[in-house]
Structure formats: structure tokens, C-alpha cells
Design an enzyme around this catalytic site. Sequence first.
Site, PDB file in Angstrom:
ATOM      1  N   HIS A   1    -114.457 -10.701 -60.879  1.00 51.74           N
ATOM      2  CA  HIS A   1    -115.115  -9.412 -61.140  1.00 51.74           C
ATOM      3  C   HIS A   1    -114.906  -9.057 -62.615  1.00 51.74           C
ATOM      4  O   HIS A   1    -113.845  -9.309 -63.182  1.00 51.74           O
ATOM      5  CB  HIS A   1    -114.520  -8.331 -60.227  1.00 51.74           C
TER       6      HIS A   1
ATOM      7  N   GLU B   1    -123.773  -9.255 -61.574  1.00 53.04           N
ATOM      8  CA  GLU B   1    -123.213  -7.927 -61.816  1.00 53.04           C
ATOM      9  C   GLU B   1    -123.214  -7.618 -63.314  1.00 53.04           C
ATOM     10  O   GLU B   1    -122.198  -7.852 -64.006  1.00 53.04           O
ATOM     11  CB  GLU B   1    -121.770  -7.883 -61.303  1.00 53.04           C
TER      12      GLU B   1
HETATM   13  P1  PGA Z   1    -120.625   0.126 -58.533  1.00 57.85           P
HETATM   14  O1  PGA Z   1    -119.639  -1.141 -58.584  1.00 57.85           O
HETATM   15  O2  PGA Z   1    -121.509  -0.039 -57.323  1.00 57.85           O
HETATM   16  O3  PGA Z   1    -119.718   1.319 -58.433  1.00 57.85           O
HETATM   17  O4  PGA Z   1    -121.403   0.114 -59.797  1.00 57.85           O
HETATM   18  C1  PGA Z   1    -120.099  -2.420 -58.242  1.00 57.85           C
HETATM   19  C2  PGA Z   1    -119.021  -3.427 -58.504  1.00 57.85           C
HETATM   20  O5  PGA Z   1    -118.218  -3.238 -59.438  1.00 57.85           O
HETATM   21  O6  PGA Z   1    -118.918  -4.424 -57.799  1.00 57.85           O
END
Ligand code: PGA
Length: 253
Positions: free
Chosen positions: A96, A168
Site C-alpha cells: 500500500h 491506487e
Molecule cells: P480511501 O482509501 O478509499 O479512503 O481513499 C483507499 C485505500 O487507501 O486503499
Amino acid sequence: MKKQPIFIANWKMSLAPAEEIALARKFSDAVGDFGGAETVICPSFLSLSAIASVFEKSGIQIGAQDVFWQNSGSYTGEISPAFLVTAGCRYAIIGHSERRQNLGETDEMVNRKIHACLDANITPIVCVGESRLERKNNHTDFVISAQLEGALTGVDLVGNEKIILAYEPIWAIGSGNAVEPEEAAPVLAVMKQTVVNLWPPSIAENNVRYIYGGSVDAENASRFRSLSSLNGFLIGGASLTVRDFVSIIKNFL
Ligand code: PGA
């Protein structure tokens, strides 16, 4: 054949363990069967075992937010894939951006974690994404393919082994502004191409799912239905409310 959709809640370090367990109980009551879609909740390590018991009779699965690449030994503070399995985990988020940025996680570390998870029968949820600056400089495609190639070095999916690749974009996470589906489409295509270059066609087609994460909410989820290559979401903030999480699933399916 359409791939099984998957909706993954990343609860990050947002709630104390007692609050996580209370929220899990609400999820267990409210999150039903969505036509075969998978739902996975990733709470903090401390709550994993307790939440596994809460979900025992529901179809909800649990995942970890991170994992180490050794199964045991002198690694102070780490949690092994084998330990996660004993807690009932079938999934682990790996790489992540919050870990890459705050804790110096590298593509090489991500790669070792993927290998270790697959060896332990845990499905890796591998996150890749570009920063705002990289995007502005038109480096997104390069960054994404480099991260993926680094993450997947020497990884051979065999048999039924699965992997989930999450796009992401760092600038979208927690910002309230998700990427537009038209902008995500070419990035997903780059991810797919990278995978096709690495693995035999049948593995690339059947064993890999693609999801999006970054400010997904009940309102924007429906817009992503136009992306046929997208199989679900990784959801942070909006996964802390049962109603929003369920709406996201319903609006995407
Ligand atoms: P968010 O986070 O939906 O709060 O933007 C997504 C993530 O970090 O996986």
C-alpha cells in the site's frame, strides 16, 4: 467468463480494536450475498482473530493490511503469513502506498511478501499507483509497469493461485476525488499488458483480478461499471460505514 467481483475494506488504523469488532458485528448483520461477489474486511492485526469469529457464519472473509516474508524467526514486530493463516486470513494487502511512503517499503520487499503469501495460500492484494507529480509529468504508465514488474519478479502463478492487482493512484487516496473511469482505463490496460508479458495467457486471464482504490464512495462507484476490465474496489474511508460499503457494492454490480 466474467470474473468474480471483489470488494475489499481497508480499515487502516482508523478504529481501536473494540470499535473494529463492534463494526464487524454490524457488517455481519448487513452484508449479505451479492450474487456471488466476494467481500473482504481488512482490520488491524489485533482484531483479526476476533473478527474471524464474528464472520464465521457470514460469507465475509478477512484479510491483513500487511504481512512479513518469513514464516517464523527473529523478526521483532513482524507477522508471518503462517500466523495470518491461523487467524483465518485468506488475503493480505501488500505494498500500500501508505507503507511505501511512510515505512520505506520497496518493490523488492513487496516482491518477497507476494512470494511468501502465495506459498502460504494467501491471496496477495498488490497495490500500485503514481504520485500527483508523476502523473503531472506523464510518467504514470512507466511508474505502474515498473512497480508491477518489480513486484511480480519470479512470481509464477500455478494451478488455482490467485492475485489481485489494485490500481491506487496516491493522489486520489483519502482525497475525496476518485480517478475518472476514463483515466483509469488506460492504466488498467498497462497493468494487464504487464501481466500478459509475464505469464501464460490462461493464467493472465483467469488468475488475476484488477480493482481500483482511492476515494471510492457510494456515489462514484456506479461510474466504474463502464470499465469492463475492473473487478471491484479497495475501499478505505467509505468502508467504515456499513451503509456506504453496501451501497458501493450494489452500485457497482
Ligand atoms: P480511501 O482509501 O478509499 O479512503 O481513499 C483507499 C485505500 O487507501 O486503499
